[in-house]
Design a protein around this motif. Structure first.
Motif, PDB file in Angstrom:
ATOM      1  N   ALA A 214     -81.114 -68.623  40.572  1.00  0.00           N
ATOM      2  CA  ALA A 214     -80.512 -68.629  41.898  1.00  0.00           C
ATOM      3  C   ALA A 214     -79.896 -67.259  42.182  1.00  0.00           C
ATOM      4  N   TRP A 215     -80.252 -66.677  43.312  1.00  0.00           N
ATOM      5  CA  TRP A 215     -79.757 -65.338  43.626  1.00  0.00           C
ATOM      6  C   TRP A 215     -78.265 -65.337  43.894  1.00  0.00           C
ATOM      7  N   SER A 216     -77.711 -66.462  44.285  1.00  0.00           N
ATOM      8  CA  SER A 216     -76.255 -66.528  44.442  1.00  0.00           C
ATOM      9  C   SER A 216     -75.566 -66.330  43.105  1.00  0.00           C
ATOM     10  N   ALA A 217     -76.146 -66.890  42.048  1.00  0.00           N
ATOM     11  CA  ALA A 217     -75.588 -66.714  40.707  1.00  0.00           C
ATOM     12  C   ALA A 217     -75.741 -65.264  40.242  1.00  0.00           C
ATOM     13  N   VAL A 218     -76.860 -64.650  40.590  1.00  0.00           N
ATOM     14  CA  VAL A 218     -77.070 -63.244  40.234  1.00  0.00           C
ATOM     15  C   VAL A 218     -76.031 -62.364  40.923  1.00  0.00           C
ATOM     16  N   GLY A 219     -75.817 -62.612  42.218  1.00  0.00           N
ATOM     17  CA  GLY A 219     -74.815 -61.840  42.947  1.00  0.00           C
ATOM     18  C   GLY A 219     -73.420 -62.040  42.382  1.00  0.00           C
ATOM     19  N   LEU A 220     -73.082 -63.285  42.047  1.00  0.00           N
ATOM     20  CA  LEU A 220     -71.790 -63.558  41.422  1.00  0.00           C
ATOM     21  C   LEU A 220     -71.666 -62.844  40.082  1.00  0.00           C
ATOM     22  N   GLY A 221     -72.782 -62.798  39.348  1.00  0.00           N
ATOM     23  CA  GLY A 221     -72.770 -62.117  38.053  1.00  0.00           C
ATOM     24  C   GLY A 221     -72.415 -60.654  38.187  1.00  0.00           C
ATOM     25  N   VAL A 222     -73.033 -59.978  39.152  1.00  0.00           N
ATOM     26  CA  VAL A 222     -72.743 -58.563  39.387  1.00  0.00           C
ATOM     27  C   VAL A 222     -71.282 -58.376  39.776  1.00  0.00           C
ATOM     28  N   LEU A 223     -70.816 -59.171  40.745  1.00  0.00           N
ATOM     29  CA  LEU A 223     -69.459 -59.011  41.274  1.00  0.00           C
ATOM     30  C   LEU A 223     -68.395 -59.304  40.220  1.00  0.00           C
ATOM     31  N   VAL A 224     -68.545 -60.432  39.527  1.00  0.00           N
ATOM     32  CA  VAL A 224     -67.523 -60.830  38.545  1.00  0.00           C
ATOM     33  C   VAL A 224     -67.507 -59.868  37.352  1.00  0.00           C
ATOM     34  N   SER A 225     -68.673 -59.465  36.867  1.00  0.00           N
ATOM     35  CA  SER A 225     -68.698 -58.536  35.734  1.00  0.00           C
ATOM     36  C   SER A 225     -68.136 -57.178  36.130  1.00  0.00           C
ATOM     37  N   PHE A 226     -68.383 -56.747  37.374  1.00  0.00           N
ATOM     38  CA  PHE A 226     -67.833 -55.476  37.857  1.00  0.00           C
ATOM     39  C   PHE A 226     -66.310 -55.505  37.886  1.00  0.00           C
ATOM     40  N   ILE A 227     -65.752 -56.533  38.517  1.00  0.00           N
ATOM     41  CA  ILE A 227     -64.291 -56.616  38.657  1.00  0.00           C
ATOM     42  C   ILE A 227     -63.613 -56.768  37.299  1.00  0.00           C
ATOM     43  N   SER A 228     -64.147 -57.642  36.455  1.00  0.00           N
ATOM     44  CA  SER A 228     -63.515 -57.876  35.156  1.00  0.00           C
ATOM     45  C   SER A 228     -63.657 -56.660  34.242  1.00  0.00           C
ATOM     46  N   ALA A 229     -64.806 -55.977  34.292  1.00  0.00           N
ATOM     47  CA  ALA A 229     -64.987 -54.785  33.474  1.00  0.00           C
ATOM     48  C   ALA A 229     -64.076 -53.661  33.924  1.00  0.00           C
ATOM     49  N   LEU A 230     -63.918 -53.502  35.233  1.00  0.00           N
ATOM     50  CA  LEU A 230     -63.046 -52.456  35.769  1.00  0.00           C
ATOM     51  C   LEU A 230     -61.601 -52.682  35.334  1.00  0.00           C
ATOM     52  N   ALA A 231     -61.138 -53.913  35.437  1.00  0.00           N
ATOM     53  CA  ALA A 231     -59.775 -54.241  35.005  1.00  0.00           C
ATOM     54  C   ALA A 231     -59.616 -54.047  33.508  1.00  0.00           C
ATOM     55  N   CYS A 232     -60.656 -54.421  32.756  1.00  0.00           N
ATOM     56  CA  CYS A 232     -60.612 -54.308  31.301  1.00  0.00           C
ATOM     57  C   CYS A 232     -60.504 -52.857  30.859  1.00  0.00           C
ATOM     58  N   ILE A 233     -61.288 -51.965  31.463  1.00  0.00           N
ATOM     59  CA  ILE A 233     -61.248 -50.545  31.107  1.00  0.00           C
ATOM     60  C   ILE A 233     -59.850 -49.985  31.343  1.00  0.00           C
TER      61      ILE A 233
END
Length: 267
Positions: A214-233
């Protein structure tokens, strides 16, 4: 499925840049909870999110390095940023070679709970030892060609699930005399070409598989991994100088022990 996608993307974003192994944590839900594989498209998506996060966070350094590297190609000399860019590229070579030669064998024989458990404990202890013995004198610009190659070889070891790319390169950086933050910054900058290449390699297979994700899940994957990775760094760099690596080492030891117990009960 979208709930699983969000949680897996969150795991990817948080663990990609912490010394606790993102690959181990992405394997664990399927091993322990029986979650289904989210598919190749989702793997590419969460890695894209992590890649965008590290590029955005280090955008000033990346632009300076890219400009200096291009200037060096045109014969305009090699300054500190240009030398660091070449060192990052040199450090990328070992993992690429090992991945191309042994990637399929590693995926076939080493993606198991036992391997994750053993690697998590062993490389966690090695990280603790390197931090205890570290001189903590150099910054990332002082890594040198030899140091860059050693860091690249360490990064190649991260192809073993449970090793942690961030953890093993941080370990190598500490052994080479880099400060904790310098070793972490070099590790983060090293992640840019290797995540890009790994994601590009995965993306080649998208046309050869049935795109049922599902492309909605793909889009969520990009967004959530981006935000969480940015905060983590941001949090990791700000806390590393104060807390050191011991909390991550203790986490790895606890996780490894838990995995051994779980594997033993399932045997």
């Amino acid at each position: 499925m979208e709930v699983h996608a969000v949680l897996l993307a969150l795991i990817q974003g948080i663990t990609e840049f912490l010394p606790i192994s993102s690959s181990a944590h992405l394997i664990l839900p399927s091993v322990l909870l029986g979650w289904p594989d989210q598919g190749l498209a989702f793997d590419v998506a969460v890695h894209l999110g992590s890649l965008l996060a590290v590029i955005y966070y280090f955008r000033g350094e990346v632009m300076a390095m890219a400009s200096a590297w291009w200037a060096s190609l045109r014969g305009k000399g090699l300054n500190a940023e240009g030398r660091l860019a070449w060192c990052i590229l040199l450090a990328t070579i070992p993992a690429c070679v090992v991945g191309l030669l042994f990637g399929e064998l590693i995926g076939l024989y080493l993606r198991s709970g036992w391997v994750i458990a053993v690697a998590t404990i062993i490389f966690g202890i090695l990280l603790w030892w390197a931090d205890r013995m570290a001189r903590l004198q150099k910054d990332e610009y002082q890594s040198g060609w030899r140091g860059a190659f050693i860091l690249g070889c360490a990064q190649a070891l991260a192809l073993i699930p449970g090793t942690s790319r961030s953890g093993i390169t941080l370990t190598a950086g500490l052994m080479l005399g880099l400060t904790r933050q310098a070793a972490a910054r070099f590790s983060f900058l090293m992640s840019i070409p290797i995540i890009f290449l790994a994601g590009s390699h995965q993306a080649k297979g998208l046309s050869a598989v049935d795109m049922t994700m599902a492309w909605s899940a793909v889009g969520l994957g990009v967004l959530v991994s981006f935000i969480s990775a940015l905060a983590c760094i941001h949090l990791f760099l700000s806390l590393l100088a104060r807390i050191g690596v011991l909390p991550f080492v203790l986490y790895r030891l606890g996780l490894g022990a838990l995995l051994i117990w779980v594997m033993s009960t399932q045997a």
